[in-house]
Design a protein around this motif. Structure first.
Motif, PDB file in Angstrom:
ATOM      1  N   GLU A  80      49.963   6.991  51.294  1.00  0.00           N
ATOM      2  CA  GLU A  80      49.938   7.431  52.880  1.00  0.00           C
ATOM      3  C   GLU A  80      49.810   8.550  52.444  1.00  0.00           C
ATOM      4  N   ALA A  81      50.948   9.226  51.911  1.00  0.00           N
ATOM      5  CA  ALA A  81      50.401  10.486  51.652  1.00  0.00           C
ATOM      6  C   ALA A  81      48.998  11.130  51.267  1.00  0.00           C
ATOM      7  N   VAL A  82      48.703  11.265  49.934  1.00  0.00           N
ATOM      8  CA  VAL A  82      47.374  11.192  49.277  1.00  0.00           C
ATOM      9  C   VAL A  82      46.483  10.941  50.774  1.00  0.00           C
ATOM     10  N   LEU A  83      46.389  10.081  51.769  1.00  0.00           N
ATOM     11  CA  LEU A  83      45.750   9.616  51.832  1.00  0.00           C
ATOM     12  C   LEU A  83      45.926  10.806  53.689  1.00  0.00           C
ATOM     13  N   HIS A  84      46.642  11.817  53.143  1.00  0.00           N
ATOM     14  CA  HIS A  84      46.887  12.360  54.780  1.00  0.00           C
ATOM     15  C   HIS A  84      47.022  13.321  54.278  1.00  0.00           C
ATOM     16  N   ARG A 135      32.530  11.490  41.916  1.00  0.00           N
ATOM     17  CA  ARG A 135      32.371  11.770  43.768  1.00  0.00           C
ATOM     18  C   ARG A 135      33.307  11.983  44.347  1.00  0.00           C
ATOM     19  N   ASN A 136      32.824  12.908  45.431  1.00  0.00           N
ATOM     20  CA  ASN A 136      33.409  13.847  46.642  1.00  0.00           C
ATOM     21  C   ASN A 136      34.682  13.447  46.867  1.00  0.00           C
ATOM     22  N   TRP A 137      35.511  14.003  47.723  1.00  0.00           N
ATOM     23  CA  TRP A 137      36.987  14.068  48.311  1.00  0.00           C
ATOM     24  C   TRP A 137      37.210  12.215  49.334  1.00  0.00           C
ATOM     25  N   PRO A 138      35.773  12.505  50.196  1.00  0.00           N
ATOM     26  CA  PRO A 138      36.211  11.456  51.157  1.00  0.00           C
ATOM     27  C   PRO A 138      35.481  10.288  50.344  1.00  0.00           C
ATOM     28  N   ARG A 141      37.810   8.797  48.825  1.00  0.00           N
ATOM     29  CA  ARG A 141      39.447   9.044  49.380  1.00  0.00           C
ATOM     30  C   ARG A 141      39.440   7.418  50.336  1.00  0.00           C
ATOM     31  N   ALA A 142      37.854   7.402  50.393  1.00  0.00           N
ATOM     32  CA  ALA A 142      37.693   5.657  51.100  1.00  0.00           C
ATOM     33  C   ALA A 142      37.690   5.043  49.420  1.00  0.00           C
ATOM     34  N   LEU A 143      37.369   4.667  48.794  1.00  0.00           N
ATOM     35  CA  LEU A 143      38.187   4.235  47.586  1.00  0.00           C
ATOM     36  C   LEU A 143      39.553   3.781  46.999  1.00  0.00           C
ATOM     37  N   LEU A 144      40.324   4.960  47.239  1.00  0.00           N
ATOM     38  CA  LEU A 144      41.725   4.831  46.957  1.00  0.00           C
ATOM     39  C   LEU A 144      42.211   3.559  48.431  1.00  0.00           C
TER      40      LEU A 144
END
Length: 415
Positions: A80-84, A135-138, A141-144
């Protein structure tokens, strides 16, 4: 491109998650064989049980400390911290540490769940696939997030719960690209995992739709579970504070001492240790002895908090679901004794209790309802679940009690 990568992430998370579950099953069987052997050898056998469980917990804690500190505990707060955007993604080395450390910790009998490691392993796989595909960060992030959901789906054979968990708990908002990735990853995770694990529900249940006259009891029960969820959260953080206050012993020593206690308990009562699936199934079958049920409930509360405080890899879901099932069965039996004129199925309260306690502690009612429905393969209790989750949300909200993973994330960021 993102959708195709999400399918790859899900397939990889499904394979790794399935092997993780098979490894945990093998570790549990090995522990059962060891305990059965030890029980026939008196004090020598008791000493062997204590030593083996202590060593396994110690090695798990050492692996985390030495190679990947983010592998400690559930791992969901770190995801969650990574996604935020509050923490960097974990390096790939976390995957083997989480895998083998989790097998050692849960296999030793600590009351930890398989879902936390599965979620974090899936997140690492998602991040890795995004990185190597440039891939770019967005998109990463979606894949993560999708990999994390696929991990949960594999852990409990619950694909819809994995996708809902991503949106309701991990990102806490509906994002179309994340939703598409999560659905795709969860679907391929389950498709691949079924080849290794089968497709039957986690728990066997046989329940009828409750009579309308019983409906108010689910509202009452949900309120009680709300307060129990507050107690669960506060007990966990109080235990973490106690463990942190011991500055002298290393984390390995603290884990070994907890493992030793679990080894002793396993020698006397082998069914009371471990993640809790056997306890949950017994509660859902109504086979728990009502006279010892309160003592089992209290013991598992303490054991779960102490196990998580060791810092070894392991989650909170499975032990929490076991507690909810035990509390629900106890409430259902008591109601049956006090209200003999009503056709009460205590096992129905056990199923609803799993959802209600999860909702009170995590504050993710949709995930809880979908998860338990998929795990039991029974949808007749959706309306009682809805009633219980409504009141289970009230107590922690009125008491301004933060959701457990939010508090754990804040604790992680402070360290």
């Amino acid at each position: 491109m993102l959708s195709a990568l999400a399918l790859v992430v899900g397939a990889a998370a499904g394979v790794v998650g399935a092997f993780y579950r098979l490894s945990l099953d093998a570790a549990d069987r090995l522990r059962d064989v060891l305990v059965a052997w030890a029980q026939g050898r008196g004090l020598f056998g008791l000493s062997c049980s204590i030593a083996v469980c202590a060593l396994a917990a110690c090695v798990a804690a050492w692996m985390v400390k030495r190679f990947s500190p983010h592998a400690s505990g559930s791992g969901i707060p770190h995801v969650e911290a990574v996604l935020h955007g509050e923490a960097p993604p974990a390096p790939f080395v976390l995957l083997p540490v989480k895998f083998f450390g989790g097998v050692l910790a849960i296999g030793s009998g600590l009351a930890l769940g398989r879902e936390g490691p599965s979620v974090q392993i899936g997140a690492v796989i998602g991040q890795f696939v995004g990185k190597i595909s440039r891939r770019n960060w967005p998109d990463c992030r979606a894949l993560l997030a999708a990999g994390a959901g696929a991990g949960l789906a594999t852990a409990f054979n619950a694909p819809m719960a994995g996708a809902v968990f991503v949106l309701e708990e991990l990102v806490q908002k509906f994002e179309h690209r994340t939703a598409i990735a999560a659905l795709g990853a969860s679907s391929t995770a389950i498709a691949t995992a079924h080849f290794l694990l089968g497709d039957s529900p986690e728990f066997a249940t046989s329940l009828n739709y409750p009579a309308p006259a019983i409906g108010p009891l689910f509202f009452v029960f949900g309120g009680l579970m709300g307060f129990l969820g507050v107690f669960y959260n506060r007990l966990l953080f109080a235990t973490l504070a106690v463990y942190d206050s011991f500055s002298g012993p290393s984390v390995e020593v603290r884990a070994a001492l907890t493992g030793a206690a679990v080894g002793a308990l396993a020698w006397f009562a082998p069914r009371l240790v471990g993640g809790g699936d056997g306890i949950t199934q017994a509660a859902l079958s109504g086979s728990q002895d009502i006279f010892i049920l309160p003592f089992v409930l209290m013991l598992r509360f303490g054991l779960g908090s102490a196990s998580y405080a060791t810092g070894t890899p392991g989650g909170l879901f499975a032990p929490m679901l076991a507690l909810g099932a035990l509390a629900g069965l106890f409430f259902g039996v008591i109601c049956g004794l006090l209200l003999p004129g009503l056709d009460i199925q205590p096992q129905a309260f056990a199923v609803v209790g799993m959802t209600a306690l999860f909702t009170a502690a995590v504050r993710a009612p949709l995930t809880g309802m979908v998860l338990v429905t998929e795990m039991t393969g029974n949808a007749v209790l959706l309306l009682p679940m809805l009633a219980a989750c409504f009141t289970a949300m009230l107590a922690p909200t009125l008491l301004s009690e933060a959701p457990i993973y939010e508090s754990l994330r804040e604790r992680l960021l402070r360290r």
